[in-house]
Design a protein around this motif. Structure first.
Motif, mmCIF file in Angstrom:
data_model
loop_
_atom_site.group_PDB
_atom_site.id
_atom_site.type_symbol
_atom_site.label_atom_id
_atom_site.label_comp_id
_atom_site.label_asym_id
_atom_site.label_seq_id
_atom_site.Cartn_x
_atom_site.Cartn_y
_atom_site.Cartn_z
ATOM 1 N N ARG A 1 82.011 47.286 81.032
ATOM 2 C CA ARG A 1 81.669 45.675 81.468
ATOM 3 C C ARG A 1 81.422 44.438 81.008
ATOM 4 O O ARG A 1 80.274 44.970 80.126
ATOM 5 C CB ARG A 1 80.776 45.876 82.750
ATOM 6 N N VAL A 2 81.477 43.474 81.133
ATOM 7 C CA VAL A 2 81.103 42.047 80.842
ATOM 8 C C VAL A 2 80.824 41.467 81.906
ATOM 9 O O VAL A 2 81.596 41.111 82.790
ATOM 10 C CB VAL A 2 81.885 41.442 79.790
ATOM 11 N N ARG A 3 79.361 41.246 82.162
ATOM 12 C CA ARG A 3 79.005 39.957 82.839
ATOM 13 C C ARG A 3 79.091 38.595 82.420
ATOM 14 O O ARG A 3 77.541 38.539 81.740
ATOM 15 C CB ARG A 3 77.647 40.827 83.993
ATOM 16 N N ILE A 4 79.592 38.078 83.026
ATOM 17 C CA ILE A 4 79.236 36.537 83.159
ATOM 18 C C ILE A 4 77.737 36.233 83.591
ATOM 19 O O ILE A 4 77.917 36.406 84.784
ATOM 20 C CB ILE A 4 80.453 35.780 83.101
ATOM 21 N N VAL A 5 76.909 35.586 83.061
ATOM 22 C CA VAL A 5 75.463 35.219 83.832
ATOM 23 C C VAL A 5 75.833 33.330 83.275
ATOM 24 O O VAL A 5 75.616 33.129 82.590
ATOM 25 C CB VAL A 5 74.441 35.639 83.041
ATOM 26 N N ASP A 6 74.727 33.270 84.607
ATOM 27 C CA ASP A 6 74.696 31.565 84.302
ATOM 28 C C ASP A 6 73.762 31.558 83.113
ATOM 29 O O ASP A 6 72.336 32.507 84.078
ATOM 30 C CB ASP A 6 74.253 30.837 85.904
ATOM 31 N N ASP A 7 72.763 29.916 83.160
ATOM 32 C CA ASP A 7 71.975 29.698 82.120
ATOM 33 C C ASP A 7 71.215 28.705 82.905
ATOM 34 O O ASP A 7 71.856 27.759 82.392
ATOM 35 C CB ASP A 7 71.800 29.694 80.451
ATOM 36 N N PRO A 8 69.912 28.461 83.695
ATOM 37 C CA PRO A 8 69.430 30.049 83.850
ATOM 38 C C PRO A 8 69.899 31.162 84.806
ATOM 39 O O PRO A 8 70.531 30.126 86.008
ATOM 40 C CB PRO A 8 67.453 29.494 84.021
ATOM 41 N N PRO A 9 69.723 32.359 84.602
ATOM 42 C CA PRO A 9 70.674 33.008 85.378
ATOM 43 C C PRO A 9 70.176 32.833 87.208
ATOM 44 O O PRO A 9 68.490 32.492 87.532
ATOM 45 C CB PRO A 9 69.987 34.731 85.385
ATOM 46 N N THR A 10 71.353 33.126 87.939
ATOM 47 C CA THR A 10 70.419 32.774 89.553
ATOM 48 C C THR A 10 69.499 33.562 90.108
ATOM 49 O O THR A 10 69.894 34.890 89.026
ATOM 50 C CB THR A 10 72.042 32.880 90.553
ATOM 51 N N GLU A 11 69.367 34.296 91.146
ATOM 52 C CA GLU A 11 68.674 35.840 91.116
ATOM 53 C C GLU A 11 68.792 36.350 91.926
ATOM 54 O O GLU A 11 69.346 37.576 91.525
ATOM 55 C CB GLU A 11 67.721 35.188 93.050
ATOM 56 N N ASP A 12 70.136 36.245 92.393
ATOM 57 C CA ASP A 12 71.258 37.221 92.156
ATOM 58 C C ASP A 12 71.900 37.720 90.902
ATOM 59 O O ASP A 12 71.815 39.285 90.814
ATOM 60 C CB ASP A 12 72.302 37.212 93.110
ATOM 61 N N GLN A 13 71.692 37.375 90.206
ATOM 62 C CA GLN A 13 72.217 37.368 88.534
ATOM 63 C C GLN A 13 71.212 38.484 88.184
ATOM 64 O O GLN A 13 71.550 39.120 87.390
ATOM 65 C CB GLN A 13 72.708 36.585 87.773
ATOM 66 N N ARG A 14 70.148 38.247 88.448
ATOM 67 C CA ARG A 14 68.658 38.648 88.466
ATOM 68 C C ARG A 14 68.481 40.147 88.293
ATOM 69 O O ARG A 14 68.207 41.285 87.903
ATOM 70 C CB ARG A 14 67.237 38.147 87.860
ATOM 71 N N PHE A 15 69.079 40.516 89.666
ATOM 72 C CA PHE A 15 68.901 41.750 90.412
ATOM 73 C C PHE A 15 70.182 42.501 89.564
ATOM 74 O O PHE A 15 69.636 43.591 89.584
ATOM 75 C CB PHE A 15 69.486 41.120 91.447
ATOM 76 N N LEU A 16 71.246 41.872 89.113
ATOM 77 C CA LEU A 16 72.331 42.455 88.712
ATOM 78 C C LEU A 16 71.878 43.400 87.374
ATOM 79 O O LEU A 16 72.149 44.171 86.391
ATOM 80 C CB LEU A 16 73.921 41.640 88.757
ATOM 81 N N LEU A 17 71.181 42.199 86.381
ATOM 82 C CA LEU A 17 70.691 42.715 84.923
ATOM 83 C C LEU A 17 69.576 43.637 85.267
ATOM 84 O O LEU A 17 69.365 44.942 85.071
ATOM 85 C CB LEU A 17 69.730 40.910 84.498
ATOM 86 N N ALA A 18 68.748 44.033 86.535
ATOM 87 C CA ALA A 18 68.192 44.674 87.039
ATOM 88 C C ALA A 18 68.571 46.170 87.092
ATOM 89 O O ALA A 18 68.193 46.585 86.392
ATOM 90 C CB ALA A 18 66.460 44.274 87.562
#
Length: 178
Positions: A72-89
Motif C-alpha cells: 500500500r502507498v498512503r498519500i499524506v498531507d504535510d502536516p498530516p491531518t488527524e485522520d492521517q495520524r490515526f492511519l499511520l498509527a
C-alpha cells in the motif's frame, strides 16, 4: 457515473488473489474510521499493533506466509491531518501482519501526477476503484479488468512505490503536532 458495487462484493479478492494486492490510498480521512473502536483506542493513546484475531491481520498474515504480497502507498498531507495520524498509527498493526505500507507526501504525489482516488490492484489484472463522498464515506467501487485502466493502475503503482517511504522511516520524519 460508472456502475458502482458495494465494497462487500469484492472482498473475496483479498483471499483469492494469486500474487499481489496493492493499494493507493489518497483520502485525507475515512468516515468509517472516525466511528471505529480502533479510533477510540487511538484517541486514548493505546498502541494499535498486530492482533492475530483481527480478520484483516489474520488474512494478511495467511496470504504473506503463502508468499503473496500485500502492499500500500498512503498519500499524506504535510502536516498530516488527524485522520492521517490515526492511519499511520493503526497501519503499524498491518505492517506487523505482513503488509508493506509506504507513505508519500501529497505534494510529491501531485508532482508525479498520481490520481486523486483510491484503488486496489489485484495481480496486475483487476482494478477496484473507490468512490467516496466529501466526508470520506465509501459510495461504492468500480471494478474493471479493462486493459487500459489496469495498465494505468500498474503505472501509478510503479511511480508511487518508487517514491514512497517505508512506514517506520516516514513516521520518524513526520513533524509533531505540538
Amino acid at each position: 457515473m460508472p456502475e458502482l458495487r458495494p465494497f462487500a462484493e469484492v472482498t473475496h479478492l483479498f483471499e483469492t488473489f494469486a500474487h499481489t494486492a496493492w493499494r493507493l490510498e489518497v483520502q485525507r480521512g475515512y468516515a468509517s474510521d472516525r466511528t471505529s473502536v480502533k479510533r477510540q483506542r487511538y484517541l486514548r493513546g493505546e498502541r494499535l499493533g498486530f492482533d492475530p484475531e483481527h480478520p484483516w491481520h489474520a488474512n494478511v498474515r495467511r496470504q504473506t506466509e503463502a508468499g503473496k504480497r500485500f502492499e500500500r502507498v498512503r498519500i499524506v498531507d504535510d502536516p498530516p491531518t488527524e485522520d492521517q495520524r490515526f492511519l499511520l498509527a493503526s497501519g503499524l498493526g498491518n505492517v506487523e501482519a505482513g503488509e508493506d505500507i509506504r507513505n508519500l507526501y501529497r505534494g510529491e504525489a501531485q508532482h508525479h501526477g498520481l490520481p486523486d482516488f483510491d484503488f486496489w490492484l489485484f495481480d496486475s489484472r483487476v482494478l477496484v476503484r473507490f468512490h467516496h463522498d466529501t466526508d470520506g464515506a465509501t459510495l461504492g467501487v468500480e471494478v474493471t479488468e479493462e486493459p487500459a485502466a489496469v495498465l494505468k493502475g500498474c503505472q501509478v503503482r510503479e511511480v508511487a512505490w518508487h517514491h514512497a517511504i517505508r512506514t517506520a522511516e516516514f513516521q520518524s520524519r513526520v513533524r509533531s503536532p505540538m
